[in-house]
Write an enzyme that holds these catalytic residues in place. Structure first.
Site, PDB file in Angstrom:
ATOM      1  CG  PHE A 121      -3.673  -1.662  10.283  1.00 43.19           C
ATOM      2  CD1 PHE A 121      -4.597  -2.659  10.541  1.00 43.19           C
ATOM      3  CD2 PHE A 121      -2.755  -1.868   9.249  1.00 43.19           C
ATOM      4  CE1 PHE A 121      -4.612  -3.836   9.806  1.00 43.19           C
ATOM      5  CE2 PHE A 121      -2.755  -3.038   8.512  1.00 43.19           C
ATOM      6  CZ  PHE A 121      -3.683  -4.024   8.797  1.00 43.19           C
ATOM      7  CG  ASP A 122       0.657   1.497   8.952  1.00 49.41           C
ATOM      8  OD1 ASP A 122      -0.571   1.647   8.997  1.00 49.41           O
ATOM      9  OD2 ASP A 122       1.327   1.681   7.918  1.00 49.41           O
ATOM     10  CB  THR A 123       2.340   1.063  15.299  1.00 50.95           C
ATOM     11  OG1 THR A 123       2.705   2.316  14.723  1.00 50.95           O
ATOM     12  CG2 THR A 123       3.229   0.789  16.496  1.00 50.95           C
ATOM     13  CE  LYS A 152       4.412   0.265   7.801  1.00 57.64           C
ATOM     14  NZ  LYS A 152       4.193   1.695   7.631  1.00 57.64           N
ATOM     15  CE1 TYR A 154      -0.336   2.749   3.741  1.00 55.97           C
ATOM     16  CE2 TYR A 154       0.604   0.709   4.569  1.00 55.97           C
ATOM     17  CZ  TYR A 154       0.344   2.053   4.723  1.00 55.97           C
ATOM     18  OH  TYR A 154       0.763   2.713   5.851  1.00 55.97           O
TER      19      TYR A 154
END
Length: 387
Positions: free
Chosen positions: A202-204, A181, A110
């Site tokens: 969400f990413d972390t 990512k 993404y």
């Protein structure tokens, strides 16, 4: 030998079939009618210009109230390899969960709609995953070699937040929230089942769970230019992230962050090698040594607290005992300071619940119990407990 043909790239990646790995690039959007057309056309032109793997662009409209959805569907009609879908739940995490969960591609990726990250980093990002070497790859604005242009406010917040992850969680990655990512689809889906956040955290959470479960995260230094038209509310996002970190730490301590992921055994490349005997997931005797450390520290804590109570109040005595027992044999760090603060707060709170007639033995029992509880939580979230 024809050296030119020998140097041509091959595409035996991710599986045994002689086919290139496919990549699904997701663009989450929320009220981005202005930025979306330029993003998709620029990205499609870049990919058509020589990206070596089969690709698809997926636009995910997560709750827009402007003309984003009509724009997305028009772009999907204009380009054969652009797909658009809509969900009612807002949040970047919700958009990625929906798109990555149903994608048929080998690799899911993404990027942000503002294209703040230079696209030249896209193939290096995907290649680390396509080769099978890493399960997740991330762009980093804070790694060596990265070049960025952004405001001082965002720079300070970003560096402070990622320093918190490194020192508080022993994170091996340098930039958790860069919107750039890629991941191996079949590996990231079990992780997403454990991720609770649907927003910016969400990413972390995904990266912390990945490292907690022993997965390999590859970093690619990127060129990055801040878009002042960004939809990110920095202050609110920072508070949400801090709440998320507390929740993830508790989940790790409770053992709920483990994901059953099958990984191949380590085998030597040389046919005549004599490999070392495999060992368990932690250092030899690690659990036993950890238990001894907790026991030793607790005894030392009680031995210091008992005589200190002859001439100090309970809170002061607990502080002195904690300084001597908690830092014995340890190097002071952010994690140690955080442990000190939480232990002191919990100990003092519990001491205030004791009736005056409880006696010295009850006080010692309370402070030692609080100390042991946090020591166990600390050990459960340390790198020694990871695969």
């Amino acid at each position: 030998m024809d050296t030119r043909s020998a140097m041509q790239p091959t595409f035996r990646v991710l599986d045994t079939a002689a086919r290139p790995a496919s990549v699904d690039i997701v663009i989450p959007v929320l009220n981005e009618e202005r930025a979306l057309p330029g993003c998709v056309r620029t990205l499609a032109a870049f990919l058509d210009g020589g990206f070596p793997l089969p690709w698809r662009i997926t636009i995910v409209d997560n709750g827009s109230t402007d003309a984003t959805w009509p724009v997305a569907t028009a772009l999907a009609r204009e380009y054969d390899r652009v797909h658009a879908r809509r969900i009612d739940v807002r949040g970047r995490g919700a958009a990625l969960r929906a798109a990555w969960g149903e994608s048929q591609a080998d690799i899911v990726a993404y990027m942000d709609v503002d294209l703040s990250t230079d696209l030249d980093a896209l193939f290096p990002l995907v290649a680390a995953v396509a080769s099978g070497h890493s399960e997740i790859a991330i762009g980093t604005r804070l790694g060596r070699g990265a070049r960025i242009r952004r405001s001082v406010r965002r720079e300070v917040i970003s560096r402070g937040y990622n320093a918190l992850l490194r020192h508080g969680f022993r994170a091996g990655f340098s930039d958790a929230q860069c919107g750039f990512k890629a991941a191996r689809a079949r590996v990231v889906r079990p992780l997403m089942d454990k991720v609770e956040d649907d927003g910016w955290f969400f990413d972390t959470e995904l990266l912390l769970l990945a490292e907690h479960n022993g997965l390999r995260v590859h970093e690619v230094p990127v060129d990055w230019v801040e878009d002042l038209d960004s939809r990110v509310q920095v202050a609110r996002t920072a508070l949400d992230d801090l709440r998320g970190l507390a929740r993830v730490a508790w989940s790790m301590a409770a053992g709920r962050a483990r994901v059953p992921l099958a990984r191949p055994e380590l085998v030597p490349c040389h046919p005549d090698a004599r490999p070392a005997r495999p060992r368990g997931g932690g250092p030899p005797g690690g659990a036993f040594a950890g238990s001894l450390h907790v026991l030793f520290s607790a005894v030392l804590y009680a031995m210091v607290y008992w005589p200190m109570r002859d001439f100090q109040e309970p809170a002061t005595a607990a502080t002195c005992a904690l300084v001597l027992a908690g830092t014995a044999g340890a190097v002071l760090s952010f994690r140690t300071a955080l442990f000190f603060a939480v232990n002191l707060a919990l100990t003092v709170a519990l001491l205030h619940t004791l009736p005056p007639q409880a006696g010295r033995m009850a006080e010692v029992g309370v402070v030692v119990a609080a100390y042991c509880l946090l020591m166990v939580i600390r050990a459960a979230t340390s790198p020694l407990t990871r695969n």
